[in-house]
Design a protein around this motif. Structure first.
Motif, PDB file in Angstrom:
ATOM      1  N   GLU A  39      -6.193  12.551  -6.446  1.00 27.27           N
ATOM      2  CA  GLU A  39      -6.746  10.962  -6.819  1.00 27.27           C
ATOM      3  C   GLU A  39      -7.629  11.349  -7.505  1.00 27.27           C
ATOM      4  N   SER A  40      -8.525  12.500  -6.948  1.00 30.43           N
ATOM      5  CA  SER A  40      -9.492  12.857  -7.702  1.00 30.43           C
ATOM      6  C   SER A  40      -9.005  13.804  -9.236  1.00 30.43           C
ATOM      7  N   THR A  41      -7.851  14.308  -9.367  1.00 32.56           N
ATOM      8  CA  THR A  41      -7.057  14.404 -10.297  1.00 32.56           C
ATOM      9  C   THR A  41      -6.753  13.594 -11.653  1.00 32.56           C
ATOM     10  N   ILE A  42      -6.240  12.402 -11.447  1.00 37.61           N
ATOM     11  CA  ILE A  42      -6.246  11.702 -12.025  1.00 37.61           C
ATOM     12  C   ILE A  42      -7.230  10.622 -12.386  1.00 37.61           C
ATOM     13  N   ILE A  43      -8.296  10.812 -11.312  1.00 38.16           N
ATOM     14  CA  ILE A  43      -9.428   9.852 -12.086  1.00 38.16           C
ATOM     15  C   ILE A  43     -10.012  10.700 -13.134  1.00 38.16           C
ATOM     16  N   TRP A  44      -9.756  12.454 -12.936  1.00 41.10           N
ATOM     17  CA  TRP A  44     -10.310  12.645 -13.822  1.00 41.10           C
ATOM     18  C   TRP A  44      -9.781  13.544 -15.639  1.00 41.10           C
ATOM     19  N   MET A  45      -8.054  13.190 -15.075  1.00 39.69           N
ATOM     20  CA  MET A  45      -7.515  12.530 -16.150  1.00 39.69           C
ATOM     21  C   MET A  45      -7.532  11.658 -16.961  1.00 39.69           C
ATOM     22  N   SER A  46      -8.243  10.462 -16.311  1.00 39.99           N
ATOM     23  CA  SER A  46      -8.307   9.234 -16.880  1.00 39.99           C
ATOM     24  C   SER A  46      -9.285   9.294 -18.275  1.00 39.99           C
ATOM     25  N   VAL A 128     -12.945   1.514  -7.713  1.00 41.30           N
ATOM     26  CA  VAL A 128     -12.694   0.665  -9.035  1.00 41.30           C
ATOM     27  C   VAL A 128     -11.449   1.299  -9.197  1.00 41.30           C
ATOM     28  N   THR A 129     -10.791   2.695  -9.258  1.00 40.43           N
ATOM     29  CA  THR A 129      -9.663   3.347  -9.654  1.00 40.43           C
ATOM     30  C   THR A 129      -8.905   2.792  -8.769  1.00 40.43           C
ATOM     31  N   ARG A 130      -9.075   2.238  -7.489  1.00 41.91           N
ATOM     32  CA  ARG A 130      -8.320   2.109  -6.669  1.00 41.91           C
ATOM     33  C   ARG A 130      -7.601   0.643  -7.073  1.00 41.91           C
ATOM     34  N   LEU A 131      -8.491   0.111  -7.456  1.00 45.61           N
ATOM     35  CA  LEU A 131      -8.396  -1.920  -7.883  1.00 45.61           C
ATOM     36  C   LEU A 131      -7.890  -1.674  -8.594  1.00 45.61           C
ATOM     37  N   SER A 132      -7.351  -0.606  -9.696  1.00 48.04           N
ATOM     38  CA  SER A 132      -6.968  -0.475 -10.599  1.00 48.04           C
ATOM     39  C   SER A 132      -5.509  -0.730 -10.685  1.00 48.04           C
ATOM     40  N   SER A 133      -5.274   0.346  -9.063  1.00 51.04           N
ATOM     41  CA  SER A 133      -3.964   1.204  -8.520  1.00 51.04           C
ATOM     42  C   SER A 133      -3.070  -0.525  -8.009  1.00 51.04           C
ATOM     43  N   ALA A 134      -3.951  -0.552  -7.101  1.00 44.33           N
ATOM     44  CA  ALA A 134      -3.384  -1.921  -5.968  1.00 44.33           C
ATOM     45  C   ALA A 134      -3.451  -3.241  -6.289  1.00 44.33           C
ATOM     46  N   LEU A 135      -4.110  -3.640  -8.093  1.00 44.19           N
ATOM     47  CA  LEU A 135      -3.532  -4.436  -8.582  1.00 44.19           C
ATOM     48  C   LEU A 135      -2.158  -4.245  -9.014  1.00 44.19           C
ATOM     49  N   PHE A 136      -1.460  -3.252  -9.501  1.00 41.53           N
ATOM     50  CA  PHE A 136      -0.675  -3.656  -9.795  1.00 41.53           C
ATOM     51  C   PHE A 136       0.504  -3.761  -9.006  1.00 41.53           C
ATOM     52  N   LEU A 137       0.321  -3.318  -7.435  1.00 39.92           N
ATOM     53  CA  LEU A 137       1.103  -3.441  -6.559  1.00 39.92           C
ATOM     54  C   LEU A 137       0.901  -4.313  -6.354  1.00 39.92           C
ATOM     55  N   ILE A 138      -0.095  -5.477  -6.791  1.00 38.42           N
ATOM     56  CA  ILE A 138      -0.035  -7.354  -5.960  1.00 38.42           C
ATOM     57  C   ILE A 138       0.833  -7.701  -7.309  1.00 38.42           C
ATOM     58  N   GLY A 183       0.683   2.515  -3.207  1.00 37.60           N
ATOM     59  CA  GLY A 183      -0.289   1.789  -4.190  1.00 37.60           C
ATOM     60  C   GLY A 183      -1.557   0.949  -3.901  1.00 37.60           C
ATOM     61  N   ARG A 184      -2.475   1.901  -2.854  1.00 39.69           N
ATOM     62  CA  ARG A 184      -3.826   1.254  -2.794  1.00 39.69           C
ATOM     63  C   ARG A 184      -4.633   2.796  -3.574  1.00 39.69           C
ATOM     64  N   ARG A 185      -4.265   3.671  -3.315  1.00 39.44           N
ATOM     65  CA  ARG A 185      -4.665   5.231  -3.861  1.00 39.44           C
ATOM     66  C   ARG A 185      -4.697   4.814  -5.274  1.00 39.44           C
ATOM     67  N   ALA A 186      -5.579   6.047  -5.907  1.00 44.00           N
ATOM     68  CA  ALA A 186      -5.793   5.626  -7.346  1.00 44.00           C
ATOM     69  C   ALA A 186      -5.300   7.108  -7.718  1.00 44.00           C
ATOM     70  N   MET A 187      -3.861   6.954  -7.667  1.00 43.55           N
ATOM     71  CA  MET A 187      -2.717   7.630  -7.889  1.00 43.55           C
ATOM     72  C   MET A 187      -1.657   6.899  -9.054  1.00 43.55           C
ATOM     73  N   PHE A 188      -0.404   7.286  -9.281  1.00 38.21           N
ATOM     74  CA  PHE A 188       0.200   7.170 -10.196  1.00 38.21           C
ATOM     75  C   PHE A 188       1.713   6.335  -9.567  1.00 38.21           C
ATOM     76  N   GLU A 189       1.494   6.109  -8.018  1.00 34.54           N
ATOM     77  CA  GLU A 189       2.168   4.730  -7.366  1.00 34.54           C
ATOM     78  C   GLU A 189       1.680   3.823  -7.588  1.00 34.54           C
ATOM     79  N   GLY A 190       1.143   3.136  -7.874  1.00 35.72           N
ATOM     80  CA  GLY A 190       0.724   1.835  -7.940  1.00 35.72           C
ATOM     81  C   GLY A 190       1.445   1.300  -9.061  1.00 35.72           C
ATOM     82  N   ALA A 191       1.292   1.624 -10.370  1.00 40.28           N
ATOM     83  CA  ALA A 191       1.725   1.574 -12.043  1.00 40.28           C
ATOM     84  C   ALA A 191       3.508   1.964 -11.918  1.00 40.28           C
ATOM     85  N   MET A 192       4.136   3.022 -10.927  1.00 41.46           N
ATOM     86  CA  MET A 192       5.384   2.807 -10.756  1.00 41.46           C
ATOM     87  C   MET A 192       5.430   1.606 -10.369  1.00 41.46           C
ATOM     88  N   LEU A 193       5.189   1.458  -8.796  1.00 38.94           N
ATOM     89  CA  LEU A 193       6.300   0.350  -8.143  1.00 38.94           C
ATOM     90  C   LEU A 193       5.920  -1.315  -9.058  1.00 38.94           C
TER      91      LEU A 193
END
Length: 453
Positions: A39-46, A128-138, A183-193
């Motif tokens: 999660e840290s790495t992906i936030i850093w990449m953003s 905040v960044t987790r929320l962006s992933s969780a919304l994709f899950l929803i 899906g809840r984590r600030a990672m690629f999986e929420g957007a992927m799903l």
């Protein structure tokens, strides 16, 4: 052709109510899900959002050989861009700036060191960044409901049974502990799903509709978004395109004439997907454009080889089958892949708090058996549709489901649960059909008994 899944207003209201309740459940667990170093790495990449969108410095992110390891460019090669852009939108809207972002996570050093040296995001930034992933899950939950109902409407004659199939698939999907955690984590999986469900829905809705260029453009846009979410979605896209091509070919009357139109339409969808992918991937906007597919494949393979060397891979087909089984039907989340992560201070407490919060999904021991039972019944439902001649949409779902299972078995080299996530989308649809199949059997028996009396 009129969409047979359209129901009275009360069905729409029930859909909305169910999805709202499931969305609240997803959001309620965003803060509690255990932290992962990625999660840290992906936030850093953003930070690329600031570089490209806010400052317009595209040259800073375009590819320049060689693809050196552990650099920003190397991570851009390995990963898609969709999550980075949406995370950037999220933290920018929340009044964060690039200077507020953490540094890349340093693996091999503990949480305390990473926190003390600025490699751990602040609590608010992480949420905040987790929320962006969780919304994709929803959003993906709503799409899973819709695409399951599309298939069910072609298989079951009773409207309520077809409607219930969508409800059940959304519930099983949203309460799946593995999907929830990733899906809840600030990672690629929420957007992927989300993107997998989006491509699945756009393709399935086209199966029994009249062909139009607009529909194929929509499929292409969805596929392009999926590719930018995660490169491995290419497997799902290929399977869905194959299934759609098979049914369109079967339905064509003058096959020698239709083949040219099919080539054109699928070419249009493919070209649209490529344009969307390139538009969202400035890394490829360089003079080395033609080299990029090979560079990505080579670096992805090197990464997998490195992961196998560090964490151990499968030895033989028995272990591959066991990994596939656990990754597909297992309901116990794999909170971390590196064993030493469990020794860090606070990790065990985070996991216990999450699992005791009743927000981690359904993890009871009987869920594995229930899932298997529903899959078997779901395959029976697909077979029912086949016998009734409504096999077009069943073919696509069958190719998707079976194909992604086989591909996962052949290509995943180690026991990392999140690599099996692409199976969960069609699996949830099949389980929804399975529940509807059982309802139909019970209803049929009830009617038969009533008739005999």
């Amino acid at each position: 052709m009129k969409d047979k899944t359209i129901r009275p207003k009360w069905i729409v209201l029930l859909d909305t109510l169910l999805l709202a309740l499931l969305a609240c459940y997803v959001l309620a667990g965003v803060k509690k899900v255990p932290f992962h170093g990625d999660e840290s790495t992906i936030i850093w990449m953003s930070a690329d959002y600031d570089t490209v969108v806010l400052k317009g410095d595209i040259s800073a992110v375009t590819y320049s050989p060689p693809p050196r390891r552990t650099t920003e460019q190397h991570l851009r090669i390995l990963n898609g861009t969709w999550t980075r852009w949406t995370m950037g939108v999220a933290w920018s809207a929340a009044a964060f700036h690039r200077t507020d972002l953490n540094d890349q996570w340093v693996w091999g050093l503990d949480t305390e060191w990473n926190r003390d040296n600025g490699h751990l995001p602040s609590g608010r930034l992480l949420n905040v960044t987790r929320l962006s992933s969780a919304l994709f899950l929803i959003f993906s939950m709503a799409l899973v409901l819709r695409m399951t109902r599309l298939v069910a409407s072609q298989v079951f004659t009773h409207p309520l049974i077809a409607t219930s199939a969508g409800w059940l698939s959304a519930i099983l999907y949203a309460l799946n502990p593995v999907i929830l955690m990733n899906g809840r984590r600030a990672m690629f999986e929420g957007a992927m799903l989300f993107s997998l469900a989006l491509v699945g829905w756009t393709v399935l809705r086209l199966v029994n509709r009249q062909d139009s260029f607009k529909s194929y453009l929509l499929v292409g846009v969805a596929a392009g978004i999926a590719l930018t979410a995660k490169h491995s979605t290419a497997f799902t896209i290929a399977l869905l395109f194959l299934g759609l091509l098979v049914v369109k070919w079967q339905k064509s009357h003058n096959k020698s004439k239709q083949i040219y139109w099919l080539i054109f339409k699928f070419g249009l969808a493919g070209m649209t997907a490529l344009i969307v992918f390139l538009a969202l991937t400035p890394l490829w906007w360089s003079s080395h454009f033609l080299e990029m597919p090979g560079v990505v494949l080579d670096e992805r393979q090197k990464l997998l080889d490195e992961q196998v060397a560090l964490f151990g891979g499968y030895h033989g087909w028995v272990e591959r089958l066991e990994g596939l089984w656990e990754g597909t039907f297992g309901v116990e989340p794999q909170y971390y892949e590196a064993d030493y992560w469990g020794d860090y201070t606070g990790v065990a407490d985070e996991i216990d708090e999450y699992e005791n919060s009743y927000l981690a999904g359904i993890t009871s021991l009987g869920m594995v058996e229930i899932r298997i039972f529903l899959v078997v019944a779901g395959l029976g439902a697909i077979g029912l549709g086949w016998r009734r001649g409504q096999k077009n949409i069943a073919i696509v779902l069958a190719i998707w489901m079976i194909g992604i299972v086989v591909i996962s078995l052949l290509t995943i080299p180690l026991d990392w649960q999140r690599y099996y996530l692409p199976i969960q989308t069609p699996l949830s649809a099949v389980m929804g059909l399975g529940g509807a199949m059982l309802m139909q059997v019970i209803l049929s028996r009830g009617q038969l008994k009533h008739g005999m009396v």
